[in-house]
Design a protein around this motif. Structure first.
Motif, mmCIF file in Angstrom:
data_model
loop_
_atom_site.group_PDB
_atom_site.id
_atom_site.type_symbol
_atom_site.label_atom_id
_atom_site.label_comp_id
_atom_site.label_asym_id
_atom_site.label_seq_id
_atom_site.Cartn_x
_atom_site.Cartn_y
_atom_site.Cartn_z
ATOM 1 N N TYR A 12 -6.362 0.177 2.989
ATOM 2 C CA TYR A 12 -5.885 1.521 3.295
ATOM 3 C C TYR A 12 -7.047 2.509 3.324
ATOM 4 O O TYR A 12 -7.850 2.575 2.391
ATOM 5 N N CYS B 177 1.156 5.092 0.731
ATOM 6 C CA CYS B 177 0.390 6.017 1.573
ATOM 7 C C CYS B 177 1.171 7.306 1.830
ATOM 8 O O CYS B 177 2.288 7.467 1.347
ATOM 9 N N VAL C 123 0.857 -1.179 0.000
ATOM 10 C CA VAL C 123 0.000 0.000 0.000
ATOM 11 C C VAL C 123 0.895 1.231 0.000
ATOM 12 O O VAL C 123 1.795 1.355 0.844
ATOM 13 N N VAL D 278 -4.160 1.773 8.132
ATOM 14 C CA VAL D 278 -3.959 0.552 7.351
ATOM 15 C C VAL D 278 -4.417 -0.639 8.173
ATOM 16 O O VAL D 278 -4.173 -0.697 9.389
ATOM 17 N N LYS E 41 -7.444 6.182 3.111
ATOM 18 C CA LYS E 41 -6.629 7.322 2.710
ATOM 19 C C LYS E 41 -6.902 8.570 3.535
ATOM 20 O O LYS E 41 -5.983 9.316 3.888
#
Length: 637
Positions: free
Chosen positions: A55, A14, A12, A62, A57
């Motif tokens: 995830y 981020c 992921v 997470v 955002k």
């Protein structure tokens, strides 16, 4: 970026692309600085494979989940602030799954989490309270992929049963089922408006299905291998696709909204929107097959392109690229008639060679200096070496504790009795100097490993069950933190070898000597002996001459210096001559003369004088659990 010790199952991106979270089958979750390319911290909360990540955002949260049936929630801002001195992190957990979790999804606001597992159902949680909200049943096989819409009211799920289902979380039921794939669906993506779903899986077809018109899917492309993962570009202009092959491909979606199936004889036929990808990120071919050669030092491999390679375990390097090969034929061609005990195991699960050393086998393999000399081109100085000990000392060459104690132990041994460490011996008057394997000397009596593993070689310490305790590169063993971790995690048996300089025990073998043809005779004398398993047959020939043949020749007529039931000696063969033209019974024949005089057998097989005892027993003795029986036979002149 390299730090995991097993498959990386999910990632992921981020924090606006600054950080990366990864999940691996090594049971860890890792936090990375994506821009500088280094691992910032490792989370070891999971107890089994970590299979999937989700995830949120808008909250920078997470979720991680896997085969231990647990879901853990992480605050990314907290994870990226961890340091060596401040490495404590708290996490929330969602429990209740009864089987391995393969998929998890979370909406951008982080208000809903949905997981899929081999229970063939979906579970829904509120991550703010960690409360389980509902179960959704409908799939008949493992739920492999899940996506949520922005407000967390609708959910799409893909399953190995070949279907995709649309769920209303408010109604707690499936509102639509798509059956456009012929085999299991392993991955799905939805656009931002949640009006189209992109799907792929075992049947290799990549489809786009409109949620408003589910019976008219568009075939985007057909891959050459089953599809593992899709990633939709935010503006829906292209789609990234990864398969069980190494390549990653980008397929254009231009013109997809106006694409229509081709009409053939009045029936619509699905024709791919695109036939070639816009971009291909090539992956390296992976190792699929291997053969460990009889010398237990070299390994032959064959990759997915059919190309072969030869690897040297002791130096950790590829020796040669062999091109297209038949692996079995190449192994037969390179194998020698020699037996060396297994001292390592090989794993190619990660498509690369991984060498595993285990306490029970790592020090089992002693090798004679003559065999090493043949490989090293005449530059080897010691009569015997232990492969496992050499490997361990090379892997931990940069560890201050090991280097310091190796040097001290080596100086003491050399000055007192001429014996070095590293599985080598300076016995027999052989000179052992302080020159390392690369010809450099840092100390008049410095002790460096004979072989030098490449400095970037990953070194991993793990539990018996395979769970990783500690990972580093060989060159990092001298670091302050790594030094502390090594002292905490190095097993005692490795510490004994590398730090304390403990020698591996020599392997001895018990065998019997009997005159040729009299194995079944009750009157035949059997001489039971014990010797190093590295002793060559020519040494046994010398023993036969010195202890059996010569005494029989020197004995007065009618007298036998051996026991009364001994039938050994040249007289039993009808040959009472001296072995020399001078008829001098005190004459000591050369090795070559002895080999011309005496033959050795194992069963009916005449033995090469250059074979060692363990090779003879492995290849020529039928019952490995009983003592080897060797027969001697005087040649007639």
């Amino acid at each position: 970026m390299e730090h995991h010790t097993d498959w990386v199952n999910d990632i992921v991106l981020c924090c606006g692309g600054r950080n990366l979270i990864s999940a691996s089958s090594d049971t860890t979750v890792k936090v990375w600085n994506a821009q500088k390319g280094f691992c910032m911290s490792t989370l070891r909360t999971h107890k089994d494979y970590v299979k999937t990540l989700a995830y949120a955002k808008e909250k920078e949260h997470v979720a991680s989940a896997g085969f231990d049936r647990a879901i853990f929630l992480w605050d990314v801002n907290t994870l990226t602030a961890l340091t060596a001195s401040n490495n404590t992190v708290t996490t929330s957990s969602l429990t209740g799954n009864k089987d391995s979790i393969y998929s998890v999804a979370m909406n951008p606001a982080g208000t809903v989490i949905v997981s899929g597992s081999t229970e063939n159902l979906l579970r829904v949680w509120d991550p703010r309270s960690c409360q389980k909200l509902m179960k959704l049943k409908g799939h008949t096989e493992n739920v492999r992929s899940i996506v949520l819409n922005r407000d967390g009211t609708q959910c799409l799920s893909a399953s190995s049963d070949g279907t995709i289902r649309l769920w209303s979380l408010g109604q707690q039921q499936c509102v639509q089922t798509f059956r456009n794939h012929t085999e299991g669906v392993w991955t799905i993506q939805a656009n931002e408006a949640f009006t189209n779903v992109y799907s792929a899986g075992r049947d290799r077809k990549v489809l786009r299905t409109s949620l408003k018109d589910p019976d008219s899917p568009i075939l985007i492309c057909e891959e050459a291998a089953p599809v593992l993962r899709l990633e939709l570009v935010p503006d829906e202009s292209s789609l990234w696709v990864s398969t069980t092959n190494s390549d990653i491909r980008n397929w254009s979606l231009r013109g997809i909204d106006s694409w229509k199936p081709v009409d053939v004889d009045g029936a619509p036929v699905a024709v791919p929107l695109v036939s070639t990808p816009d971009l291909v990120i090539p992956g390296a071919p992976s190792i699929k097959q291997y053969r460990v050669l009889n010398d237990k030092r070299f390994i032959l491999t064959k990759d997915t392109d059919g190309n072969g390679a030869l690897w040297d375990v002791l130096t950790g390097r590829k020796v040669d690229n062999l091109g297209q090969i038949d692996l079995e034929e190449e192994a037969k061609r390179r194998n020698k008639l020699m037996f060396v005990p297994n001292w390592f195991t090989v794993d190619v699960t990660t498509a690369m060679l991984s060498i595993h050393l285990d306490e029970h086998d790592a020090l089992a393999s002693w090798i004679s200096g003559r065999d090493m000399d043949a490989i090293e081109g005449g530059n080897f100085r010691w009569p015997t070496v232990n492969y496992g000990k050499m490997m361990l000392e090379s892997l931990l060459e940069f560890w201050p504790s090991a280097s310091c104690n190796q040097t001290t132990q080596y100086e003491q041994n050399v000055l007192e009795n001429g014996t070095g460490s590293n599985g080598t011996s300076a016995a027999g008057g052989l000179a052992v100097n302080g020159v390392s394997g690369d010809g450099n000397s840092n100390h008049s009596l410095s002790r460096r490993p004979y072989f030098h593993i490449p400095e970037h070689t990953p070194v991993i310490f793990s539990e018996v069950n395979g769970r990783t305790l500690f990972r580093m590169h060989a060159r990092d063993a001298g670091g302050e933190i790594e030094n502390i971790l090594l002292k905490e995690n190095v097993p005692q048996w490795v510490h004994d070898v590398v730090v304390d300089g403990k020698e591996a025990p020599f392997n001895k073998m018990t065998f019997c000597l009997v005159q040729f043809g009299l194995v079944q005779s009750r009157e035949a004398r059997r001489e039971r002996l014990s010797a190093s398993e590295l002793i060559q047959i020519r040494k046994v020939v010398e023993h036969v001459y010195d202890r059996i043949i010569r005494p029989a020749m020197q004995a007065p007529a009618g007298d036998n210096p051996r026991s009364s039931n001994s039938s050994s000696g040249p007289s039993s063969q009808g040959d009472k001559r001296s072995p020399t033209p001078q008829n001098n019974s005190d004459y000591q024949p050369t090795v070559e003369e002895l080999e011309e005089m005496i033959d050795m057998y194992c069963g009916e097989q005449k033995l090469d004088p250059g074979l060692d005892l363990r090779t003879v027993k492995y290849y020529h003795w039928r019952n490995q659990n009983t003592d080897l029986v060797l027969q001697y036979k005087m040649k007639r002149h």
